[in-house]
Motif scaffolding. Structure first.
Motif, mmCIF file in Angstrom:
data_model
loop_
_atom_site.group_PDB
_atom_site.id
_atom_site.type_symbol
_atom_site.label_atom_id
_atom_site.label_comp_id
_atom_site.label_asym_id
_atom_site.label_seq_id
_atom_site.Cartn_x
_atom_site.Cartn_y
_atom_site.Cartn_z
ATOM 1 N N THR A 107 0.813 -1.219 0.000
ATOM 2 C CA THR A 107 0.000 0.000 0.000
ATOM 3 C C THR A 107 0.845 1.267 0.000
ATOM 4 O OG1 THR A 107 -0.108 0.078 2.421
ATOM 5 C CG2 THR A 107 -1.834 -1.158 1.269
ATOM 6 N N GLY A 108 2.040 1.211 0.596
ATOM 7 C CA GLY A 108 2.878 2.394 0.671
ATOM 8 C C GLY A 108 2.557 3.316 1.829
ATOM 9 N N HIS A 109 1.742 2.856 2.768
ATOM 10 C CA HIS A 109 1.443 3.660 3.958
ATOM 11 C C HIS A 109 1.339 2.743 5.167
ATOM 12 C CE1 HIS A 109 -2.725 2.278 3.928
ATOM 13 N NE2 HIS A 109 -2.823 2.644 2.661
ATOM 14 N N ASP A 110 1.171 3.315 6.350
ATOM 15 C CA ASP A 110 1.064 2.528 7.573
ATOM 16 C C ASP A 110 -0.092 1.542 7.481
ATOM 17 O OD1 ASP A 110 3.194 3.861 8.672
ATOM 18 O OD2 ASP A 110 1.966 5.232 9.861
ATOM 19 N N PRO A 111 0.035 0.393 8.151
ATOM 20 C CA PRO A 111 -1.032 -0.619 8.096
ATOM 21 C C PRO A 111 -2.353 -0.097 8.651
ATOM 22 C CG PRO A 111 0.970 -1.539 9.054
ATOM 23 C CD PRO A 111 1.183 -0.053 8.955
ATOM 24 N N ILE A 112 -3.424 -0.668 8.166
ATOM 25 C CA ILE A 112 -4.757 -0.456 8.730
ATOM 26 C C ILE A 112 -5.031 -1.613 9.679
ATOM 27 C CG2 ILE A 112 -7.223 -0.398 8.202
ATOM 28 C CD1 ILE A 112 -6.366 0.929 5.507
ATOM 29 N N MET A 113 -5.300 -1.300 10.927
ATOM 30 C CA MET A 113 -5.475 -2.309 11.961
ATOM 31 C C MET A 113 -6.959 -2.556 12.208
ATOM 32 S SD MET A 113 -2.300 -2.900 12.767
ATOM 33 C CE MET A 113 -2.571 -3.885 14.247
ATOM 34 N N ILE A 114 -7.333 -3.837 12.249
ATOM 35 C CA ILE A 114 -8.708 -4.235 12.550
ATOM 36 C C ILE A 114 -8.667 -5.259 13.669
ATOM 37 C CG2 ILE A 114 -10.780 -5.391 11.689
ATOM 38 C CD1 ILE A 114 -10.081 -4.310 8.910
ATOM 39 N N THR A 115 -9.454 -5.021 14.704
ATOM 40 C CA THR A 115 -9.557 -5.965 15.809
ATOM 41 C C THR A 115 -11.009 -6.369 15.994
ATOM 42 O OG1 THR A 115 -7.652 -4.999 16.941
ATOM 43 C CG2 THR A 115 -9.131 -6.331 18.272
ATOM 44 N N LEU A 116 -11.253 -7.668 16.080
ATOM 45 C CA LEU A 116 -12.571 -8.208 16.393
ATOM 46 C C LEU A 116 -12.504 -8.843 17.774
ATOM 47 C CD1 LEU A 116 -13.354 -10.045 13.016
ATOM 48 C CD2 LEU A 116 -14.000 -7.713 13.652
ATOM 49 N N SER A 117 -13.465 -8.529 18.614
ATOM 50 C CA SER A 117 -13.461 -9.090 19.962
ATOM 51 C C SER A 117 -14.888 -9.255 20.460
ATOM 52 C CB SER A 117 -12.661 -8.201 20.925
ATOM 53 O OG SER A 117 -13.245 -6.913 21.009
ATOM 54 N N ARG A 118 -15.018 -10.060 21.489
ATOM 55 C CA ARG A 118 -16.326 -10.263 22.121
ATOM 56 C C ARG A 118 -16.095 -10.541 23.586
ATOM 57 N NH1 ARG A 118 -19.351 -15.124 22.575
ATOM 58 N NH2 ARG A 118 -21.491 -14.718 23.254
ATOM 59 N N SER A 119 -16.862 -9.858 24.430
ATOM 60 C CA SER A 119 -16.693 -9.987 25.871
ATOM 61 C C SER A 119 -17.800 -10.856 26.459
ATOM 62 C CB SER A 119 -16.724 -8.611 26.543
ATOM 63 O OG SER A 119 -15.628 -7.835 26.142
ATOM 64 N N GLY A 120 -17.392 -11.924 27.142
ATOM 65 C CA GLY A 120 -18.346 -12.757 27.868
ATOM 66 C C GLY A 120 -19.496 -13.230 27.013
ATOM 67 N N ASN A 121 -20.714 -12.954 27.467
ATOM 68 C CA ASN A 121 -21.924 -13.382 26.758
ATOM 69 C C ASN A 121 -22.529 -12.256 25.936
ATOM 70 O OD1 ASN A 121 -21.903 -16.053 27.829
ATOM 71 N ND2 ASN A 121 -22.718 -15.245 29.757
ATOM 72 N N ALA A 122 -21.736 -11.295 25.530
ATOM 73 C CA ALA A 122 -22.243 -10.166 24.750
ATOM 74 C C ALA A 122 -22.913 -10.660 23.471
ATOM 75 C CB ALA A 122 -21.107 -9.208 24.410
ATOM 76 N N ASP A 123 -23.972 -9.945 23.051
ATOM 77 C CA ASP A 123 -24.701 -10.339 21.848
ATOM 78 C C ASP A 123 -24.213 -9.597 20.612
ATOM 79 O OD1 ASP A 123 -25.638 -7.840 22.400
ATOM 80 O OD2 ASP A 123 -27.756 -8.393 22.541
ATOM 81 N N SER A 124 -22.969 -9.116 20.665
ATOM 82 C CA SER A 124 -22.383 -8.433 19.515
ATOM 83 C C SER A 124 -20.881 -8.664 19.499
ATOM 84 C CB SER A 124 -22.673 -6.927 19.568
ATOM 85 O OG SER A 124 -22.050 -6.340 20.697
ATOM 86 N N ILE A 125 -20.303 -8.447 18.330
ATOM 87 C CA ILE A 125 -18.847 -8.447 18.167
ATOM 88 C C ILE A 125 -18.396 -6.999 18.061
ATOM 89 C CG2 ILE A 125 -16.983 -8.953 16.539
ATOM 90 C CD1 ILE A 125 -18.312 -11.579 15.918
ATOM 91 N N THR A 126 -17.366 -6.649 18.804
ATOM 92 C CA THR A 126 -16.790 -5.312 18.714
ATOM 93 C C THR A 126 -15.734 -5.302 17.619
ATOM 94 O OG1 THR A 126 -17.131 -4.920 21.073
ATOM 95 C CG2 THR A 126 -15.560 -3.485 19.943
ATOM 96 N N MET A 127 -15.899 -4.393 16.667
ATOM 97 C CA MET A 127 -14.896 -4.200 15.624
ATOM 98 C C MET A 127 -14.243 -2.841 15.842
ATOM 99 S SD MET A 127 -15.193 -4.343 11.468
ATOM 100 C CE MET A 127 -14.000 -3.489 10.431
ATOM 101 N N GLU A 128 -12.926 -2.842 15.989
ATOM 102 C CA GLU A 128 -12.181 -1.608 16.199
ATOM 103 C C GLU A 128 -11.231 -1.396 15.025
ATOM 104 O OE1 GLU A 128 -9.712 0.705 19.732
ATOM 105 O OE2 GLU A 128 -10.110 -1.442 19.898
ATOM 106 N N VAL A 129 -11.224 -0.179 14.491
ATOM 107 C CA VAL A 129 -10.390 0.186 13.341
ATOM 108 C C VAL A 129 -9.437 1.303 13.755
ATOM 109 C CG1 VAL A 129 -10.355 1.158 11.009
ATOM 110 C CG2 VAL A 129 -12.190 -0.422 11.681
ATOM 111 N N THR A 130 -8.172 1.152 13.393
ATOM 112 C CA THR A 130 -7.200 2.233 13.503
ATOM 113 C C THR A 130 -6.521 2.353 12.148
ATOM 114 O OG1 THR A 130 -6.824 1.798 15.857
ATOM 115 C CG2 THR A 130 -5.166 3.104 14.699
ATOM 116 N N ALA A 131 -6.598 3.536 11.531
ATOM 117 C CA ALA A 131 -6.150 3.661 10.141
ATOM 118 C C ALA A 131 -5.600 5.054 9.863
ATOM 119 C CB ALA A 131 -7.315 3.376 9.189
ATOM 120 N N PRO A 132 -4.745 5.163 8.848
ATOM 121 C CA PRO A 132 -4.359 6.496 8.377
ATOM 122 C C PRO A 132 -5.594 7.257 7.888
ATOM 123 C CG PRO A 132 -2.944 4.800 7.423
ATOM 124 C CD PRO A 132 -4.084 4.091 8.084
#
Length: 210
Positions: free
Chosen positions: A28-53
């Motif tokens: 790409t020629g630039h810093d990576p785009i970071m994606i994290t998927l996580s889920r806490s305990g019995n949560a009814d959703s997945i948390t998606m976190e993005v850090t990007a240029p």
């Protein structure tokens, strides 16, 4: 949900990815785009976190932050695709200015079909103008994920006209195609969703889809 600080599940309940290549495998020629998927305990959703240029190209689409915006893919976005059985998949797109779009799709006899669009979800984004980055945090309801979700891909788009850049977590082989297409499901890869999804996971939204 505090922006930029997703819930802190145990390490075994987190998946982290970096987008470092364009759609055809070139860097790409630039810093990576970071994606994290996580889920806490019995949560009814997945948390998606993005850090990007932050490129600010194109600029703000103009829609209300936190709300669906149609054709968001024409702007600066980070996208994630969750693929299940029988070519059923979920597409989520997030913009640094706070807009999002969610689509449920499937492929039948080689034809791509859009089943539902503009599904609501919680999403917040923050731009850091000083270091030209942005962060986004979204809660993706488990209900939106297709049955037997097993494969994944993620993408990013920015730039205008001839400077438009299409980037992929799992790109197509170099020289295989003339143009980008993020719906080439054959390039999606298996990831260990077992660390995120409950064993008895089912989706009523997808139950009536052939």
């Amino acid at each position: 949900m505090e922006l930029g600080r997703a819930p802190n599940p145990p390490p075994s309940m987190t998946l982290t990815f970096e987008i470092t290549q364009e759609w055809d495998g070139s860097p790409t020629g630039h810093d990576p785009i970071m994606i994290t998927l996580s889920r806490s305990g019995n949560a009814d959703s997945i948390t998606m976190e993005v850090t990007a240029p932050f490129f600010n190209d194109p600029g703000n689409p103009g829609g209300e932050p936190g709300k669906p915006f149609w054709e968001l893919w024409e702007y600066e976005v980070v996208e994630a695709f969750f693929l299940g059985e029988n070519d059923k998949y979920l597409e989520v797109e997030f913009c640094p200015h706070g807009q999002h779009i969610v689509l449920m799709l499937n492929v039948v006899n080689g034809v791509r079909n859009t089943i539902k669009t503009k599904l609501p979800l919680e999403f917040k984004a923050k731009i850091n103008a000083e270091d030209k980055t942005w962060q986004g945090v979204a809660e993706i309801p488990l209900e939106y994920l297709p049955p037997k979700t097993s494969r994944f891909n993620a993408y990013a788009i920015h730039g205008s006209d001839k400077k438009r850049q299409y980037e992929a977590l799992f790109p197509a082989p170099s020289g295989e195609h003339e143009n980008p297409d993020f719906h080439r499901l054959q390039y999606f890869k298996t990831v260990d969703y077992n660390v995120l999804l409950p064993d008895n996971y089912q989706s009523k939204l997808w139950s009536e889809v052939e």
